[in-house]
Design an enzyme around this catalytic site. Sequence first.
Site, PDB file in Angstrom:
ATOM      1  CG  ASP A 245      -2.009  -1.040   0.914  1.00  0.00           C
ATOM      2  OD1 ASP A 245      -1.697  -2.354   1.357  1.00  0.00           O
ATOM      3  OD2 ASP A 245      -3.278  -0.568   0.452  1.00  0.00           O
TER       4      ASP A 245
HETATM    5  C1  LIG Z   1      -2.488  -4.823  -5.716  1.00  0.00           C
HETATM    6  S1  LIG Z   1      -2.999  -4.433  -4.091  1.00  0.00           S
HETATM    7  C2  LIG Z   1      -1.888  -4.121  -2.855  1.00  0.00           C
HETATM    8  C3  LIG Z   1      -2.264  -3.833  -1.450  1.00  0.00           C
HETATM    9  O1  LIG Z   1      -3.194  -2.754  -1.573  1.00  0.00           O
HETATM   10  C4  LIG Z   1      -3.224  -5.056  -0.675  1.00  0.00           C
HETATM   11  O2  LIG Z   1      -1.867  -5.941  -0.678  1.00  0.00           O
HETATM   12  C5  LIG Z   1      -3.848  -4.554   0.455  1.00  0.00           C
HETATM   13  O3  LIG Z   1      -3.117  -4.541   1.549  1.00  0.00           O
HETATM   14  C6  LIG Z   1      -5.042  -4.257   0.285  1.00  0.00           C
HETATM   15  O4  LIG Z   1      -5.651  -3.757   1.413  1.00  0.00           O
HETATM   16  P1  LIG Z   1      -7.176  -3.524   1.348  1.00  0.00           P
HETATM   17  O5  LIG Z   1      -7.553  -3.087   2.737  1.00  0.00           O
HETATM   18  O6  LIG Z   1      -8.102  -4.681   0.962  1.00  0.00           O
HETATM   19  O7  LIG Z   1      -7.362  -2.446   0.445  1.00  0.00           O
END
Ligand SMILES: CSC[C@@H](O)[C@@H](O)C(=O)COP(=O)(O)O
Length: 359
Positions: A245
């Site tokens: 993220d």
């Molecule tokens: C290509 S998506 C990469 C990250 O965003 C993913 O691993 C993640 O942590 C998603 O978290 P989320 O809370 O479902 O948005």
Amino acid sequence: MSLESIKYKRGKLEVLDQLLLPLQTKYVKVEGVEDGWKVINKMQVRGAPAIAIVGCLSLAVELLKDDIEDKKIMRQEIEGKLNYLVSARPTAVNIKLAADELINLANTLNADENVTPNEFKERFVISIENMLIKDIEDNKAIGKFGCEAILNNANDGSVRILTHCNTGSLATAGYGTALGVIRSLNESKKLEHVYCTETRPYNQGARLTAYELVHEKIPATLIVDSMVSALMYTRNITAVVVGADRVAANGDTANKIGTYQIAIVAKHHGVPFYVAAPLSSIDMSLTSGDRIKIEERPDREMTHIGEHRIAAPGISCWNPSFDVTPTNLITGIITEKGVFTPNQLKDVIPKDSAVVPKS
Ligand SMILES: CSC[C@@H](O)[C@@H](O)C(=O)COP(=O)(O)O
């Protein structure tokens, strides 16, 4: 055909409601910025790249409906709305970097006297629309580089991969990042098996990654988060690949809660740990992961599954949605430009790493 989380045709945006998956396939209309903020905040759409693309497309939809004739007002509206969209979820950096680039673009178009209000709108919207294409191209490149890196380090011909959370078509415009690497390994016929964690509390692994893997007929097994050590001890895992993220300049990586403990277990077992992420997930303004803001989500995501309460009434909860894996646990960061060690990032992040394709 791969799953489509974002459906867009000039001025019309729909997202696959990921709260309902895997039991129901239903698209939600996004008619403008307010809807965009809500689908991101409620996690009907989630995953760092998808959040950025849907947020920006919701602005494109709104601009195409507006009949603002004044460039200065249009610029002001754009800046306010983008900053609002960034506030929907704080940890993923992709939407923030995309917003900064779009605000720069709006400033440039506003300042250029040769650009009419109509041209301003058209060029601005096209830049946003191109994000969809760029994301898929980037993910395919990530898939290819990641596949090569893992196969180069694998001792035997076939590989066994562990992944966490959901990083596939549902979290991006298509193909996926970490799941793109897995897809690419599968296409090269070198993937023996992939293991995906359940990813409590929101269950992106059990609900979304498992759904994508079954859909793509990729050989896969679901495990509960607490089985990772046992898996590494018994199943000869070749590599771990996860998404991101936000990656700080030193390589510290914020990703779904639970990533950090998997990285520790991988280190203990000598298993390479890769982060697969586009350059638009790298935040060079932060020297380390300490300053990454970690989103905390409602208790209900832990205490309930759907409408069904599973935790004892009255218990208090702590629900951070992400954790930060320290750079020393990361073998390599797989990007669309190649695979880098964390300390190479500062030499790699180029001037050409535009999140929003140039108009
Ligand atoms: C290509 S998506 C990469 C990250 O965003 C993913 O691993 C993640 O942590 C998603 O978290 P989320 O809370 O479902 O948005």
